[in-house]
Design a protein around this motif. Structure first.
Motif, short mmCIF file in Angstrom:
data_model
loop_
_atom_site.label_atom_id
_atom_site.label_comp_id
_atom_site.label_asym_id
_atom_site.label_seq_id
_atom_site.Cartn_x
_atom_site.Cartn_y
_atom_site.Cartn_z
N LYS A 186 1.72 6.82 3.57
CA LYS A 186 2.46 6.55 4.92
C LYS A 186 1.57 5.83 5.76
O LYS A 186 2.16 5.35 7.12
N GLU A 187 0.27 6.01 6.09
CA GLU A 187 -0.47 5.52 7.31
C GLU A 187 -0.69 3.81 7.36
O GLU A 187 0.05 3.30 6.26
N GLY A 188 -1.00 3.42 8.32
CA GLY A 188 -0.95 2.19 8.59
C GLY A 188 -1.87 1.36 7.77
O GLY A 188 -2.91 1.99 7.27
N VAL A 189 -1.96 -0.02 7.46
CA VAL A 189 -2.72 -0.58 6.77
C VAL A 189 -4.46 -0.60 7.48
O VAL A 189 -5.36 -0.54 6.42
N ALA A 231 0.85 -1.16 0.07
CA ALA A 231 0.11 -0.15 0.24
C ALA A 231 0.79 1.39 -0.11
O ALA A 231 0.76 2.19 -0.63
N ARG A 232 2.01 1.25 1.04
CA ARG A 232 2.70 2.37 0.80
C ARG A 232 3.50 2.74 -0.33
O ARG A 232 3.74 3.68 -0.71
N ALA A 233 3.93 1.61 -0.89
CA ALA A 233 4.68 1.76 -2.02
C ALA A 233 4.16 1.89 -3.29
O ALA A 233 4.68 2.72 -4.01
N VAL A 280 -6.62 -0.69 -1.23
CA VAL A 280 -5.93 -1.25 -0.27
C VAL A 280 -6.66 -2.15 0.64
O VAL A 280 -7.91 -2.00 1.09
N THR A 281 -6.03 -3.15 0.84
CA THR A 281 -6.52 -4.20 1.71
C THR A 281 -5.52 -5.20 2.65
O THR A 281 -4.36 -4.74 2.42
N TYR A 282 -6.17 -6.04 3.53
CA TYR A 282 -5.01 -6.74 4.03
C TYR A 282 -4.16 -7.67 3.48
O TYR A 282 -4.68 -7.99 2.63
N HIS A 283 -2.93 -8.03 3.78
CA HIS A 283 -2.09 -8.85 3.24
C HIS A 283 -2.50 -10.42 3.63
O HIS A 283 -3.12 -10.53 5.08
N PRO A 284 -2.87 -11.36 2.65
CA PRO A 284 -3.52 -12.55 3.33
C PRO A 284 -2.73 -13.17 4.24
O PRO A 284 -3.55 -14.09 5.20
N SER A 285 -1.31 -13.09 4.53
CA SER A 285 -0.63 -13.75 5.67
C SER A 285 -1.09 -13.24 6.93
O SER A 285 -1.20 -13.82 7.97
#
Ligand code: URA
Length: 242
Positions: A190-193, A183-185, A210-215
């Protein structure tokens, strides 16, 4: 080069995150034509602007046996990306893990299997016959960071040029950034996910959800995050395929 063309080049490279361009002195022709040129002219030497017709294969060839950053030292296979080169939807993760490093294919480990299920099951429930191979999946960095650590800023900057070229070539209708690093890249925010998820941003003129990473979703007690991720996926699928 006309000032307009020069501006275009510089804007293109600024968007890619390339700040430094070489300057060189132009060679003066031995026999000066009429009228004689000024003795020394400064030209900006530009890396060739990624042609709009560039293919993913050309980008892959350009990466080659990449040793541009330290991540190459521990890699088995470089993980470029997989899927449909003409996909209107691109998923971007952080970087390869152990399984991906072994196979050279992104998102094939546990997190990848979850991502595949999420894409295919959500699409089916929403009445869209979409398979994993219909979309394009890649990462911010193409080589596995040691111990799966988060890629360092310089690694992301060096490798990010190839992600940006992939995105410029595919020109999807939307991008789905998986997790905070992607998301940041991709968005530059620069916020948190948790603050960014479910919201639309932009990469150049392309919408980015933007969404959460599957891991992260694989961790126990993440029911709320799982529900939110399904919601995010529905949102991006409807945006792209309706
Ligand atoms: N996590 C990622 O971010 N990318 C992969 O390819 C696999 C796991």
């Amino acid at each position: 080069m006309t000032p307009d063309r020069l501006r275009q080049y510089l804007e293109f490279y600024r968007d890619l995150g390339v700040g430094d361009l070489y300057r060189r002195e132009a060679r003066v022709a031995a026999a000066a034509p009429e009228p004689p040129p000024p003795p020394v002219r400064i030209e900006v030497e530009l890396p060739p602007m990624a042609p709009t017709a560039e293919t993913l294969l050309q980008i892959l060839e350009d990466i080659g046996d990449c040793q541009r950053c330290r991540l190459h030292e521990g890699r088995n296979k470089l993980v470029f990306g997989v899927g449909n080169e003409r996909s209107p939807l691109v998923f971007v993760g952080e970087g390869p893990g152990a399984d991906e490093d072994e196979q050279g294919i992104p998102f094939v480990g546990r997190a990848g299997q979850l991502l595949t299920q999420m894409i295919e099951n959500t699409a089916r429930k929403e009445g869209m016959p979409l398979r994993r191979e219909d979309v394009y999946i890649c990462n911010v960095v193409k080589c596995r960071p040691p111990q799966n650590r988060t890629p360092e800023p310089d690694e992301m900057e060096i490798c990010g040029q190839f992600l940006y070229r992939q995105l410029s070539t595919i020109r999807p209708k939307a991008i789905c950034a998986l997790g905070g690093t992607a998301a940041r890249a991709v968005t530059g925010h620069k916020e948190g996910v948790t603050k960014m998820r479910g919201r639309w941003f932009q990469w150049r003129d392309i919408p980015v959800l933007v969404t959460y990473h599957p891991s992260y979703l694989l961790r126990p007690y993440n029911q709320t995050a799982k529900r939110e991720a399904w919601e995010d996926l529905k949102k991006v699928l409807h945006f792209v395929y309706d």
